[in-house]
Design an enzyme around this catalytic site. Structure first.
Site, mmCIF file in Angstrom:
data_model
loop_
_atom_site.group_PDB
_atom_site.id
_atom_site.type_symbol
_atom_site.label_atom_id
_atom_site.label_comp_id
_atom_site.label_asym_id
_atom_site.label_seq_id
_atom_site.Cartn_x
_atom_site.Cartn_y
_atom_site.Cartn_z
ATOM 1 N N TYR A 18 0.878 -1.179 0.000
ATOM 2 C CA TYR A 18 0.000 0.000 0.000
ATOM 3 C C TYR A 18 0.911 1.224 0.000
ATOM 4 C CZ TYR A 18 -3.899 -3.011 1.520
ATOM 5 O OH TYR A 18 -4.869 -3.991 1.597
ATOM 6 N N LYS A 72 -13.259 -7.047 0.901
ATOM 7 C CA LYS A 72 -14.370 -7.637 1.653
ATOM 8 C C LYS A 72 -15.488 -8.180 0.763
ATOM 9 C CE LYS A 72 -12.829 -6.390 5.733
ATOM 10 N NZ LYS A 72 -12.163 -7.397 6.567
HETATM 11 P P1 FAS Z 1 -21.091 -10.841 -8.838
HETATM 12 O O1 FAS Z 1 -21.216 -9.510 -9.423
HETATM 13 O O2 FAS Z 1 -19.816 -11.529 -8.636
HETATM 14 O O3 FAS Z 1 -22.099 -11.898 -9.518
HETATM 15 C C1 FAS Z 1 -23.364 -11.482 -10.006
HETATM 16 C C2 FAS Z 1 -23.684 -12.386 -11.193
HETATM 17 O O4 FAS Z 1 -25.016 -12.094 -11.605
HETATM 18 C C3 FAS Z 1 -22.781 -12.112 -12.394
HETATM 19 O O5 FAS Z 1 -22.251 -13.331 -12.863
HETATM 20 C C4 FAS Z 1 -23.711 -11.467 -13.423
HETATM 21 O O6 FAS Z 1 -23.388 -11.859 -14.751
HETATM 22 C C5 FAS Z 1 -25.058 -12.034 -13.022
HETATM 23 N N1 FAS Z 1 -26.187 -11.162 -13.394
HETATM 24 C C6 FAS Z 1 -26.312 -9.828 -13.234
HETATM 25 N N2 FAS Z 1 -27.522 -9.410 -13.691
HETATM 26 C C7 FAS Z 1 -28.180 -10.522 -14.137
HETATM 27 C C8 FAS Z 1 -29.443 -10.757 -14.722
HETATM 28 N N3 FAS Z 1 -30.306 -9.761 -14.954
HETATM 29 N N4 FAS Z 1 -29.789 -12.041 -15.054
HETATM 30 C C9 FAS Z 1 -28.933 -13.069 -14.818
HETATM 31 N N5 FAS Z 1 -27.702 -12.919 -14.272
HETATM 32 C C10 FAS Z 1 -27.340 -11.648 -13.945
HETATM 33 N N6 FAS Z 1 -13.888 -7.471 -4.107
HETATM 34 C C11 FAS Z 1 -12.886 -7.765 -3.265
HETATM 35 O O7 FAS Z 1 -13.168 -8.240 -2.146
HETATM 36 N N7 FAS Z 1 -11.568 -7.556 -3.612
HETATM 37 C C12 FAS Z 1 -11.215 -7.078 -4.828
HETATM 38 O O8 FAS Z 1 -10.027 -6.902 -5.121
HETATM 39 C C13 FAS Z 1 -12.242 -6.764 -5.746
HETATM 40 N N8 FAS Z 1 -11.932 -6.282 -6.979
HETATM 41 C C14 FAS Z 1 -12.943 -5.991 -7.842
HETATM 42 C C15 FAS Z 1 -12.628 -5.501 -9.120
HETATM 43 C C16 FAS Z 1 -13.648 -5.213 -10.015
HETATM 44 C C17 FAS Z 1 -13.300 -4.683 -11.383
HETATM 45 C C18 FAS Z 1 -15.007 -5.397 -9.644
HETATM 46 C C19 FAS Z 1 -16.136 -5.064 -10.599
HETATM 47 C C20 FAS Z 1 -15.325 -5.889 -8.391
HETATM 48 C C21 FAS Z 1 -14.289 -6.188 -7.480
HETATM 49 N N9 FAS Z 1 -14.579 -6.700 -6.209
HETATM 50 C C22 FAS Z 1 -13.585 -6.986 -5.337
HETATM 51 C C23 FAS Z 1 -15.947 -6.905 -5.764
HETATM 52 C C24 FAS Z 1 -16.457 -8.233 -6.267
HETATM 53 O O9 FAS Z 1 -15.508 -9.236 -6.034
HETATM 54 C C25 FAS Z 1 -17.794 -8.528 -5.621
HETATM 55 O O10 FAS Z 1 -17.808 -8.162 -4.264
HETATM 56 C C26 FAS Z 1 -18.196 -9.991 -5.733
HETATM 57 O O11 FAS Z 1 -18.099 -10.373 -7.077
HETATM 58 C C27 FAS Z 1 -19.633 -10.132 -5.214
HETATM 59 O O12 FAS Z 1 -20.119 -11.379 -5.575
HETATM 60 P P2 FAS Z 1 -21.657 -11.536 -6.013
HETATM 61 O O13 FAS Z 1 -22.531 -10.863 -5.041
HETATM 62 O O14 FAS Z 1 -21.839 -12.977 -6.305
HETATM 63 O O15 FAS Z 1 -21.799 -10.664 -7.344
#
Ligand code: FAS
Length: 393
Positions: A202, A298
């Site tokens: 960091y 988180k």
């Molecule tokens: P997700 O967003 O993982 O999953 C939701 C799913 O629902 C997706 O597969 C999507 O395609 C699907 N979906 C959405 N709308 C839909 C619809 N209408 N019909 C059907 N399916 C649909 N978190 C960390 O802890 N550390 C990190 O370093 C970190 N880096 C990140 C970097 C980026 C670029 C992003 C965008 C997020 C990051 N995150 C990070 C946060 C991320 O990891 C989320 O907290 C985590 O994926 C949450 O998991 P879900 O709630 O399952 O949501």
């Protein structure tokens, strides 16, 4: 089609919930907008909390994690007042993180779910969820051939993120949304290069924050604080590495190992929390429930935790007629969510000059930030508090 529980989304929340329900013998189906390939290669989080690793192990879902996960327990802070390291395995509750890329966890959970006979419909976009106040909600989808279809359910678990159909299905006034735009943005980068530090790095610098996090022996994630509105391709590779060198003080502490940048994403730091997380037969899980900035890693861990809380509550209700867990789902998750939000906010304030609405940073805030870093550097109690919250969920 029909299922006892229809799960929207095949991310960590939806897949953890699906695997746990299947193991309890509860009929469920996962509806996922993207293709299997897409969800399995979408690089995001990478640090699994000890609680997450323990949950996966308890349910026999941790084979990949055991084989390829790497223990990690050192943070290196590079600040205007010098460098210091904290080994959080020697602090707080003495627990390390496990470095395991989120898309690898998703790949494992898809395989385990399908292998156990689970049903996932990929390339199936959920368009609408209706009737959640009644006993048989209905989910309307557009399938891979563009045809619309309906799913009947007893319960619907919205694991489809902040922009998903689950949130859209909530009638106006059903939930309160508490939101904060932290005013900070990161340019998230994946570099095809081995880690440059044996620690999470960091760096705070007058030009902005820079972060270094191992993902695997071949790939490393870097973050650069950037101005709001930055586009992913605004920065050339040359400029990215020069800026990382500057902010991480490579001259003083050693060069960064460069490589091709294989993925970029701009993440604007926003947080929001919906309350309550249940409306009738609809339950919100993971990012659909609450968005948290990646500052303290988180998001994916909260998603897994909430999926476990909901899976147990649904099993109590559907198998034993005991609805108490479902009635308490929201308050139990919100306890963990607000604790994680508080620590993530503290991390944002610790690591960033947060620009005000006019873009300027407050000198007083700057004084507080430097004092917080010095306290973290010198006070053992502050370090124990940091370690407990850093790995906790
Ligand atoms: P997700 O967003 O993982 O999953 C939701 C799913 O629902 C997706 O597969 C999507 O395609 C699907 N979906 C959405 N709308 C839909 C619809 N209408 N019909 C059907 N399916 C649909 N978190 C960390 O802890 N550390 C990190 O370093 C970190 N880096 C990140 C970097 C980026 C670029 C992003 C965008 C997020 C990051 N995150 C990070 C946060 C991320 O990891 C989320 O907290 C985590 O994926 C949450 O998991 P879900 O709630 O399952 O949501």
């Amino acid at each position: 089609g029909s299922a006892e529980v229809v799960i929207l989304g095949a991310g960590p929340a939806g897949l953890m919930l699906g695997n746990l329900l299947l193991r309890s013998g509860i009929d469920c189906v996962v509806l996922e907008r993207a293709s299997r390939e897409h969800v399995q290669q979408r690089a995001r989080a990478g640090f699994l909390a000890p609680h997450t690793a323990a949950l996966l192990a308890r349910h026999g879902l941790d084979e990949g994690l055991r084989k390829r996960g790497q223990e990690h327990s050192v943070c290196e802070f590079r600040t205007e007042d010098g460098r210091f390291r904290l080994d959080y395995r020697l602090l707080g509750k003495g627990e390390p993180h496990t470095v395991y890329p989120q898309h690898e966890l998703v790949t494992d959970l898809v395989g385990l779910f399908l292998g156990a006979g689970g049903r996932i419909h990929f390339d199936t976009e959920v368009l609408d969820v209706t009737g959640v106040e009644g006993p048989r909600p209905s989910v309307t989808v557009r399938d891979a051939d563009g045809r619309s279809a309906h799913w009947r359910a007893r319960y619907v678990a919205a694991c489809d993120g902040r922009h998903g159909a689950g949130r859209r299905a909530l009638p106006p006034g059903a939930v309160r949304r508490r939101h904060r735009d932290h005013g900070v943005s990161w340019l998230g980068l994946l570099a095809e290069a081995p880690p440059s530090l044996d620690a999470v790095g960091y760096a705070t610098h007058p030009r902005g924050f820079a972060g270094h996090m191992a993902r695997s022996p071949e790939v490393t994630r870097y973050y650069l604080q950037c101005t709001r509105g930055t586009e992913v391709d605004d920065w050339s590779e040359e400029r990215v590495w020069d800026e990382l060198d500057l902010r991480m003080r490579a001259e003083e502490f050693g060069p960064l190992r460069r490589g091709r940048i294989i993925q970029r994403a701009v993440v604007d730091f926003e947080s929001d929390v919906l309350e309550p997380l249940r409306h009738g037969a609809l339950f919100l899980v993971g990012d659909a429930a609450s968005l948290i900035s990646p500052s303290a890693a988180k998001g994916a861990n909260l998603a897994v935790l909430e999926a476990d809380i909901l899976a147990r509550a649904l099993a109590d209700d559907l198998l034993h007629g005991d609805a108490e867990g479902l009635d308490r789902y929201s308050e139990r998750c919100l306890e963990h969510i607000w604790r994680a939000q508080e620590f993530s906010h503290w991390m944002i304030q610790l690591l960033h000059r947060v620009p005000g609405p006019d873009g300027s940073t407050s000198p007083f805030q700057e004084g507080l930030r430097r004092a917080r870093l010095k306290a973290l550097r010198s006070s053992r109690t502050q370090q124990d508090w940091f370690a407990e919250n850093y790995v906790g969920v």
